[in-house]
Design a protein around this motif. Structure first.
Motif, short mmCIF file in Angstrom:
data_model
loop_
_atom_site.label_atom_id
_atom_site.label_comp_id
_atom_site.label_asym_id
_atom_site.label_seq_id
_atom_site.Cartn_x
_atom_site.Cartn_y
_atom_site.Cartn_z
N MET A 187 9.38 8.56 -3.90
CA MET A 187 8.66 9.65 -3.49
C MET A 187 7.47 10.06 -4.43
N ASP A 188 8.06 10.24 -5.51
CA ASP A 188 7.09 10.95 -6.72
C ASP A 188 6.05 9.64 -6.98
N GLU A 189 6.23 8.49 -7.04
CA GLU A 189 5.33 7.44 -7.31
C GLU A 189 4.44 7.37 -6.19
N VAL A 190 4.97 7.52 -4.85
CA VAL A 190 3.67 7.44 -3.91
C VAL A 190 2.81 8.86 -4.01
N LEU A 191 3.55 9.84 -4.22
CA LEU A 191 2.66 11.21 -4.12
C LEU A 191 1.65 11.03 -5.30
N ALA A 192 1.86 10.09 -6.59
CA ALA A 192 0.78 10.02 -7.36
C ALA A 192 -0.20 9.22 -6.95
N GLU A 193 -0.02 8.28 -5.99
CA GLU A 193 -0.97 7.14 -5.59
C GLU A 193 -1.88 7.66 -4.25
N ALA A 194 -1.13 8.47 -3.75
CA ALA A 194 -1.58 8.51 -2.25
C ALA A 194 -2.74 9.84 -2.13
N LEU A 209 1.81 11.88 3.73
CA LEU A 209 2.69 12.85 3.22
C LEU A 209 3.41 13.18 4.46
N HIS A 210 2.99 13.12 5.60
CA HIS A 210 3.95 13.48 6.76
C HIS A 210 5.16 12.38 6.81
N VAL A 211 4.90 11.38 6.36
CA VAL A 211 6.08 10.48 6.20
C VAL A 211 7.28 10.88 5.10
N LEU A 212 6.66 11.27 4.09
CA LEU A 212 7.80 11.63 3.14
C LEU A 212 8.15 13.06 3.49
N ASP A 233 0.87 -1.16 0.00
CA ASP A 233 0.09 0.21 -0.24
C ASP A 233 0.81 1.28 -0.02
N SER A 234 0.32 2.37 -0.27
CA SER A 234 0.99 3.65 -0.41
C SER A 234 1.65 4.03 0.79
N TYR A 235 1.23 3.89 1.99
CA TYR A 235 1.60 4.21 3.26
C TYR A 235 2.96 3.40 3.44
N SER A 236 2.89 2.03 3.28
CA SER A 236 4.06 1.23 3.47
C SER A 236 5.20 1.75 2.50
N ARG A 237 4.80 2.04 1.12
CA ARG A 237 5.59 2.46 0.22
C ARG A 237 6.25 3.82 0.64
N ALA A 238 5.41 4.63 1.26
CA ALA A 238 6.10 5.77 1.97
C ALA A 238 6.93 5.70 2.86
N LEU A 239 6.86 4.64 3.61
CA LEU A 239 7.78 4.40 4.73
C LEU A 239 9.13 4.00 4.20
N TYR A 240 8.76 2.98 2.86
CA TYR A 240 10.23 2.61 2.22
C TYR A 240 10.82 3.99 1.77
N ARG A 248 12.30 20.74 -2.16
CA ARG A 248 11.32 19.66 -2.22
C ARG A 248 10.29 19.54 -1.12
N LEU A 249 11.26 19.86 0.08
CA LEU A 249 10.36 19.81 1.49
C LEU A 249 9.21 21.12 1.15
N LEU A 250 9.95 22.10 0.76
CA LEU A 250 8.73 23.23 0.85
C LEU A 250 7.60 23.23 -0.12
N ALA A 251 7.94 22.49 -1.44
CA ALA A 251 6.75 22.12 -2.37
C ALA A 251 6.00 21.37 -1.70
N LEU A 252 6.48 20.09 -1.09
CA LEU A 252 5.58 19.25 -0.33
C LEU A 252 4.77 19.68 0.61
N SER A 253 5.21 20.61 1.46
CA SER A 253 4.51 21.23 2.55
C SER A 253 3.62 22.29 2.31
N ALA A 254 3.22 22.66 0.95
CA ALA A 254 2.35 23.45 0.41
C ALA A 254 1.17 22.63 -0.34
N ARG A 255 1.01 21.37 -0.03
CA ARG A 255 0.06 20.32 -0.48
C ARG A 255 -1.22 20.60 0.60
N PRO A 256 -2.36 20.67 0.10
CA PRO A 256 -3.39 21.29 0.86
C PRO A 256 -3.66 20.45 2.38
#
Length: 257
Positions: free
Chosen positions: A140-147, A154-157, A117-124, A173-181
């Protein structure tokens, strides 16, 4: 979005799991509760991430209750296997044990990898990002497309990007991710803490200090561990700003040769 009725059931499952953290049977009981509910990966991640953190905070980490062999065992029903995996890998993440987390996922039965699942893949991805391994960025990019906007994932990433200090454009990249809703609420002190670290790395010291001060205002009373992290980040940012504004002069003595 979890429906209100299911959300209440999940809260009850979480409460049962954390009521007696010294009881070594609670991971099995939680797996049974999630199996009875037929929880999906999002619901499992929501519960297991919080329960693993609570158990660790009370001195009863799931790392001492489950074994790696139980987590990687074949033949478990899918919900139990996922529950054990979510609990154990989350606990490894909270302890920053990135190589161990990576190795454990790579020990899973081959048939499990495509179906993770996406959460397990995020932990990887976290395990790879935390070691500043560039393949973690691709995962990370693959997980973001799925999750989607699943906040726990998102917190894991975000955590992995914060930990991986040598990643290519890691701070950006961290700042871009932190801007997600799901993360850009302005009310989450952990997100603000990680953002402040990225801003410091980019030399945006005043913005970083503002993020820290906002996080300190939002922190629940008595959260000493996160408070200490925030104060430490503030000291680092102030020191970096002072060095940037007043670089040390180098004194040369003796006779040049």
């Amino acid at each position: 979005m979890i429906r209100p009725g299911r959300a209440l059931t999940l809260l009850r499952a979480k409460a049962r799991a954390t009521a007696h953290p010294a009881d070594p049977s609670w991971p099995v009981r939680l797996a049974g509760d999630l199996r009875e509910l037929d929880a999906d990966w999002r619901e499992s991640a929501q519960v297991c991430a919080d329960v693993a953190w609570t158990a660790r905070a009370t001195g009863h980490s799931v790392l001492g209750l489950l074994s790696p062999d139980q987590v990687t065992a074949a033949g478990l029903d899918p919900v139990t296997a996922r529950t054990f995996r979510h609990l154990y890998l989350s606990a490894l993440r909270y302890d920053f044990r990135c190589p161990t987390l990576q190795a454990l996922i790579e020990r899973l039965p081959d048939r499990a990898h495509p179906a993770l699942d996406s959460y397990s893949r995020a932990l990887y991805a976290f395990a790879l990002l935390g070691q500043s391994r560039p393949e973690g960025l691709d995962l990370m990019d693959e997980v973001l497309a799925e999750a989607g906007e699943h906040a726990k994932t998102l917190h894991v990433l975000l955590h992995g990007l914060w930990l991986g200090q040598d990643l290519d454009q890691g701070a950006e990249r961290l700042l871009a991710l932190s801007a997600r809703p799901a993360l850009n609420t302005g009310t989450d002190p952990i997100v603000l803490f990680r953002v402040a670290g990225a801003l410091r790395r980019l030399g945006r010291y005043d913005e970083g200090l503002a993020a820290i001060d906002r996080a300190l205002d939002l922190l629940p009373p008595g959260d000493f561990a996160v408070h200490a992290d925030l104060v430490r980040e503030r000291s680092l940012t102030c020191a970096a700003r002072d060095i940037h504004q007043h670089p040390p002069t180098r004194a040369f003595g003796g006779t040049p040769t």
